[in-house]
Design a protein around this motif. Structure first.
Motif, PDB file in Angstrom:
ATOM      1  N   SER A   1     -29.844  12.837   5.566  1.00 58.18           N
ATOM      2  CA  SER A   1     -29.656  11.589   4.820  1.00 58.18           C
ATOM      3  C   SER A   1     -28.192  11.341   4.466  1.00 58.18           C
ATOM      4  O   SER A   1     -27.822  10.216   4.107  1.00 58.18           O
ATOM      5  CB  SER A   1     -30.495  11.618   3.539  1.00 58.18           C
ATOM      6  N   ASP A   2     -27.349  12.366   4.559  1.00 56.43           N
ATOM      7  CA  ASP A   2     -25.926  12.179   4.279  1.00 56.43           C
ATOM      8  C   ASP A   2     -25.150  11.671   5.489  1.00 56.43           C
ATOM      9  O   ASP A   2     -23.954  11.407   5.393  1.00 56.43           O
ATOM     10  CB  ASP A   2     -25.301  13.500   3.823  1.00 56.43           C
ATOM     11  N   LEU A   3     -25.836  11.564   6.639  1.00 55.61           N
ATOM     12  CA  LEU A   3     -25.158  11.149   7.869  1.00 55.61           C
ATOM     13  C   LEU A   3     -25.676   9.812   8.381  1.00 55.61           C
ATOM     14  O   LEU A   3     -25.453   9.461   9.545  1.00 55.61           O
ATOM     15  CB  LEU A   3     -25.342  12.220   8.947  1.00 55.61           C
ATOM     16  N   ILE A   4     -26.375   9.067   7.529  1.00 57.42           N
ATOM     17  CA  ILE A   4     -26.967   7.800   7.941  1.00 57.42           C
ATOM     18  C   ILE A   4     -25.897   6.846   8.471  1.00 57.42           C
ATOM     19  O   ILE A   4     -24.827   6.686   7.872  1.00 57.42           O
ATOM     20  CB  ILE A   4     -27.711   7.137   6.763  1.00 57.42           C
ATOM     21  N   LEU A   5     -26.187   6.239   9.598  1.00 61.52           N
ATOM     22  CA  LEU A   5     -25.256   5.301  10.227  1.00 61.52           C
ATOM     23  C   LEU A   5     -24.882   4.184   9.253  1.00 61.52           C
ATOM     24  O   LEU A   5     -25.742   3.562   8.637  1.00 61.52           O
ATOM     25  CB  LEU A   5     -25.908   4.702  11.478  1.00 61.52           C
ATOM     26  N   GLU A   6     -23.585   3.972   9.098  1.00 65.02           N
ATOM     27  CA  GLU A   6     -23.010   2.937   8.238  1.00 65.02           C
ATOM     28  C   GLU A   6     -23.288   3.166   6.751  1.00 65.02           C
ATOM     29  O   GLU A   6     -23.066   2.282   5.930  1.00 65.02           O
ATOM     30  CB  GLU A   6     -23.506   1.529   8.646  1.00 65.02           C
ATOM     31  N   ASP A   7     -23.789   4.345   6.409  1.00 64.04           N
ATOM     32  CA  ASP A   7     -24.039   4.660   5.004  1.00 64.04           C
ATOM     33  C   ASP A   7     -23.873   6.161   4.767  1.00 64.04           C
ATOM     34  O   ASP A   7     -24.701   6.806   4.137  1.00 64.04           O
ATOM     35  CB  ASP A   7     -25.448   4.208   4.604  1.00 64.04           C
ATOM     36  N   GLU A   8     -22.802   6.726   5.288  1.00 61.93           N
ATOM     37  CA  GLU A   8     -22.576   8.163   5.161  1.00 61.93           C
ATOM     38  C   GLU A   8     -22.289   8.542   3.719  1.00 61.93           C
ATOM     39  O   GLU A   8     -21.726   7.758   2.953  1.00 61.93           O
ATOM     40  CB  GLU A   8     -21.407   8.593   6.054  1.00 61.93           C
ATOM     41  N   ASN A   9     -22.684   9.747   3.380  1.00 65.75           N
ATOM     42  CA  ASN A   9     -22.439  10.260   2.038  1.00 65.75           C
ATOM     43  C   ASN A   9     -21.981  11.714   2.145  1.00 65.75           C
ATOM     44  O   ASN A   9     -22.602  12.622   1.622  1.00 65.75           O
ATOM     45  CB  ASN A   9     -23.713  10.146   1.192  1.00 65.75           C
ATOM     46  N   ILE A  10     -20.918  11.921   2.866  1.00 64.88           N
ATOM     47  CA  ILE A  10     -20.429  13.266   3.121  1.00 64.88           C
ATOM     48  C   ILE A  10     -18.926  13.296   2.895  1.00 64.88           C
ATOM     49  O   ILE A  10     -18.207  12.352   3.260  1.00 64.88           O
ATOM     50  CB  ILE A  10     -20.788  13.712   4.556  1.00 64.88           C
ATOM     51  N   ALA A  11     -18.446  14.334   2.248  1.00 70.42           N
ATOM     52  CA  ALA A  11     -17.027  14.436   1.917  1.00 70.42           C
ATOM     53  C   ALA A  11     -16.182  14.516   3.185  1.00 70.42           C
ATOM     54  O   ALA A  11     -16.600  15.092   4.193  1.00 70.42           O
ATOM     55  CB  ALA A  11     -16.776  15.668   1.042  1.00 70.42           C
TER      56      ALA A  11
END
Length: 890
Positions: free
Chosen positions: A692-702
């Motif tokens: 879920s941290d690598l979602i296309l156009e919605d990344e949530n990863i440092a």
């Protein structure tokens, strides 16, 4: 995935009746049979069967696949004995339990160290036991299990630290001191771990049915750049998701937000509360269970010759004598039953031993219970007939262990089920690979597993010189196989010299009637037979010649590169069968970097079988990341075995590689942390990167974490999307530094998000579970049909689409039609293909149809019958509607 359970209640009823009837007498036939040998990558399991009952000692990962292939039906299996709660002994339990449930077994009992049943508590979300009751036997010292077949005595073995000539008494005092002193430390450690994995204030819920994602981001602490331990998000909570809700007829149970959040304990809290006793007594103490098994005594068989000699007439008197009663003839002569029966069988004894390490040897050699069945036995009937050793080579080669074995009578046989063996147990995977190898030795190489005996290693002595030239590469590979066969024979000879017997799959030991070792059914490979079967098919030789010419011409226009390459270890769905294992694909980006896509049961074993143990050790070290698409068991239950195999490879080569990146739904941590705490340490083997941290156009990863991942994997992009399958199901796309792009669907219905993710991919690997006529079933189970998968590739403008994850009804070949154009390929287990070789795959179709003509014809016939049935139903429906319309008019 769960099957339609309608048949299960009736099947359970029938089995109860059979059980009740058969339990009234002692069986006349009892045999031990080797199922899993314990070779590297193979399960270790001993199958015990009688006229009426079945028992299993240890159930390693891959056991159910071997049982299916060798027709060791699990329908009568009701007792499983585990020597130690480790993955190599119980990794196959979840899959085997599902199979047992589906055939109508109502109840199964686990025997072994305390806490073994916790495995099913931990897997309850993806191993659904609705119709099978699983209970844990009380296996304390002094307790016994008994039925009409045998009596089993539990003998726990404990681990003792030894220093020089430390006695057992001193070792036990030391052990007690250690446990006492560390008790408070253990509690403190568990509480500390609880704090490391605290639940967030609310649950982030994902609805994959619509392939959308909430834009709300989650706050979490980032892993320190120097840390080598597992990254664990703060908002991991107990996972109560129903991953099979989409397959049930009833609507998915709805829960309010308050029900979801309030009162919900964190997974660590639940684990800490329920598993402290397990941690201290089972995992920390390391209890292993040995079993002393004695068959029930059985009266000797009635001898008709002796009856005639004593003048006993035909009739009911024979029945009385058979039951052990003395009779009086009309002449007044008394005939005693012992005079006309064969000698009574007091019941032979067999012992099952698993001494995990040298630290357990003291507990073993000084145990009085074993001495009763060694050469110290008071009578011959008390001596063990056979001892089955699950102990590893590091133990069986220990001088103290060997001395303990020497204490048994010379008449006692010793059977090894451990890493000494090389046989991986399957004929079917080799059979189909020899056949496919005829089409392309490059795409379908002969397997590196050379542990099984090879009979008649020549391809075909009578074939023409032309055919010999065409098969030159095949013969070369088979000569290597023949050479390895000699090594296996040498190994067996050395084992026999030390009093131990190797245990290839299907080796038997007959306890009743007492016939001893039987190698007549031992697994053997006959390559020439498999190849001749294929060449004898009408028109195949001509098709093969055309194929080779077409491949030659196609290669002239191809620009070959060694990488990227994909190797399929599992291309089937739901459960493994003889020719298709559950999902597992190796994506090789270079000779030093590889990524594993999904990890179904037996994936590690498939890798060892493909490369051979030596090369597999090198390959597995090069796997830098694992992607788990979703939490159905057939996509991730092999992960623990794989992580342990990777650790073993690193240790063997004194490597100190970093933990593998685990791209997965974060909910997988509930299972992995549970296993880590209750059974074996595994959490230091991976670094979790939530999908879920690598979602296309919605990344949530440092940014720094992302840079490390890309640098390790030689990538410039990794993205995921939610797909239309069970909750938390993802597809993924990798873009390499060299510019190519590869997309993998996992399981999904047609999904616009996946098309967007994989736009202009060089390769799309897409599930194609159902044929087109089963589109309705595909909707129910949220899968794709072949045409839907092909359409997904067209919509994303993929240069090539490779289909995989076929229903087990397509064990050898799926149905395909004119939609299979020049850029569509079918995946097989143990198929390797470079990106530059993909255009060759469509050329194989004509030869494949001939090779599996019988299977394909059966599929076509089923399709015709299905269509006729549908037409009849439509006709009946039209007639009924017309009748109703007529009545309305009247």
């Amino acid at each position: 995935m769960p099957k339609d359970p309608k048949h299960i209640p009736e099947a359970q009823k029938i089995r109860r009746k059979i059980k009740e009837k058969s339990s009234k007498y002692v069986p006349g036939r009892v045999t031990l049979q080797v199922l899993g040998t314990g070779a590297e990558g193979a399960p270790r399991s001993l199958y015990v069967f009688s006229d009426q009952s079945r028992y299993l000692f240890n159930c390693g990962e891959g056991t159910q696949r071997l049982a299916h292939e060798h027709k060791m039906k699990l329908g009568r299996l009701e007792h499983v004995f585990i020597t130690q709660p480790t993955w190599k002994n119980m990794g196959g339990l979840p899959g085997a339990a599902l199979t047992i449930q589906d055939v109508g077994v109502p109840h199964i009992t686990l025997h072994g160290p305390p806490g073994l049943d916790e495995l099913f508590v931990a897997t309850k979300r993806f191993v659904v036991m609705k119709n099978l009751q699983i209970t844990m036997a009380d296996c304390q010292l002094g307790n016994k299990f008994e039925d009409n077949v045998m009596t089993v005595e539990y003998v726990p073995l404990e681990r003792y630290e030894t220093f020089g000539n430390t006695s057992k008494e001193k070792a036990m005092n030391q052990e007690e001191s250690i446990i006492t002193s560390t008790s408070s430390e253990l509690s403190s450690e568990v509480n500390s771990l609880d704090k490391d994995i605290q639940a967030g204030s609310s649950i982030h819920t994902v609805d994959t049915g619509t392939s959308t994602r909430s834009t709300r981001r989650r706050n979490r602490s980032r892993r320190n750049s120097q840390s080598i331990g597992p990254y664990i998000p703060e908002d991991i909570i107990e996972d109560d998701t129903d991953y099979y809700a989409h397959e049930r007829k009833k609507n998915k149970r709805k829960r309010s937000r308050s029900q979801t959040v309030s009162g919900t304990r964190t997974a660590p809290e639940r684990i800490a509360e329920s598993s402290k006793l397990l941690l201290s007594k089972t995992k920390e103490k390391g209890i292993a269970m040995a079993y002393i098994c004695r068959l029930q005594p059985r009266p000797g068989a009635l001898s008709l010759e002796k009856c005639v000699e004593h003048g006993v007439p035909p009739g009911p008197l024979l029945g009385k004598l058979k039951n052990g009663e003395d009779i009086t003839l009309e002449s007044g002569v008394v005939v005693q039953s012992v005079d006309v029966r064969e000698p009574d069988d007091p019941g032979p004894i067999f012992i099952v031993i698993d001494c995990p390490s040298p630290e357990y040897i003291i507990s073993l050699i000084e145990n009085e219970k074993f001495k009763r069945h060694q050469k110290y036995a008071l009578q011959d009937s008390e001596m063990a007939c056979v001892v089955v050793h699950f102990s590893p080579t590091s133990v069986t080669e220990n001088i103290r262990y060997k001395h303990w074995m020497d204490e048994f009578s010379p008449s006692t046989s010793h059977l090894l089920l451990n890493d000494t063996n090389t046989c991986m147990g399957s004929i079917s995977v080799h059979r189909i690979q020899y056949k496919l190898n005829l089409l392309s030795p490059d795409i379908f190489p002969l397997l590196g597993d050379k542990g099984s005996k090879v009979i008649d290693a020549e391809v075909n002595e009578n074939c023409s010189k032309k055919m010999k030239t065409e098969c030159e590469s095949l013969e070369t590979s088979m000569e290597a196989t023949s050479s390895d066969m000699t090594l296996t024979s040498v190994q067996e000879s050395s084992l026999s010299d030390c009093g131990c017997l190797s245990a290839n799959t299907l080796v038997s030991f007959h306890l009743r009637p007492r016939k001893g070792l039987d190698r007549s059914g031992e697994l053997k490979l006959i390559p020439s037979q498999y190849i001749d079967e294929t060449k004898s098919i009408e028109g195949f030789k001509e098709a093969l010649q055309d194929l080779r010419l077409n491949i030659f011409n196609k290669k002239l226009g191809l620009h070959y590169k060694s990488y990227p390459k994909v190797i399929f270890f599992g291309t089937g769905s739901c459960i493994p069968n003889k020719t298709r294992n559950t999902s597992g694909i190796l994506f090789e980006t270079s000779d030093t970097c590889k990524i594993l896509l999904d990890c179904g049961e037996g994936t590690y074993g498939q890798l060892v079988r493909f490369y051979g143990p030596t090369k597999a050790c090198e390959i597995i070290k090069q796997i830098k990341a694992i992607f788990i698409s979703h939490l159905h068991a057939d996509h991730h239950i092999g992960l623990i075995g794989f992580l342990q195999g990777r650790r073993k490879a690193l240790n063997m080569t004194n490597s100190d590689d970093a933990p593998v990146y685990l791209f997965a739904p974060k909910q997988i941590l509930n299972w992995l942390i549970f296993y880590d705490r209750c059974f074996e340490n595994i959490c230091n083997e991976f670094v979790i990167v939530p999908n879920s941290d690598l979602i296309l156009e919605d990344e949530n990863i440092a940014a720094d974490e992302k840079a490390r991942i890309f640098d390790t994997l030689n990538l410039n992009a990794v993205n995921t999307v939610l797909v239309r399958h069970c909750p938390n199901a993802f597809g993924i796309c990798f873009t390499h530094n060299d510019g190519y792009k590869i997309t993998y669907s996992g399981d999904t219905m047609p999904c616009p998000n996946l098309v967007k993710l994989g736009m202009n991919s060089d390769l799309l690997i897409h599930e194609a579970t159902m044929e087109d006529e089963l589109a309705g079933e595909a909707v129910i189970k949220m899968h794709s049909t072949t045409s839907q998968a092909v359409t997904a590739g067209k919509n994303m403008n993929a240069k090539f689409t490779l289909l995989t994850h076929f229903s087990q009804r397509y064990a050898k070949l799926p149905r395909f039609d004119e939609n299979f154009a020049e850029n569509i390929g079918i995946a097989f287990d143990n198929m390797q293909v470079r990106l530059s070789e993909l255009p060759i795959l469509p050329l194989l179709y004509p030869a494949l149809r001939l090779m599996f003509a019988e299977h394909y014809e059966e599929l076509e016939n089923k399709a015709v019958k299905r269509q006729l049935r549908i037409e009849r139903q439509r006709s009946v429906s039209r007639d009924r509607q017309q009748s109703n319309n007529h009545l309305v008019k009247v």
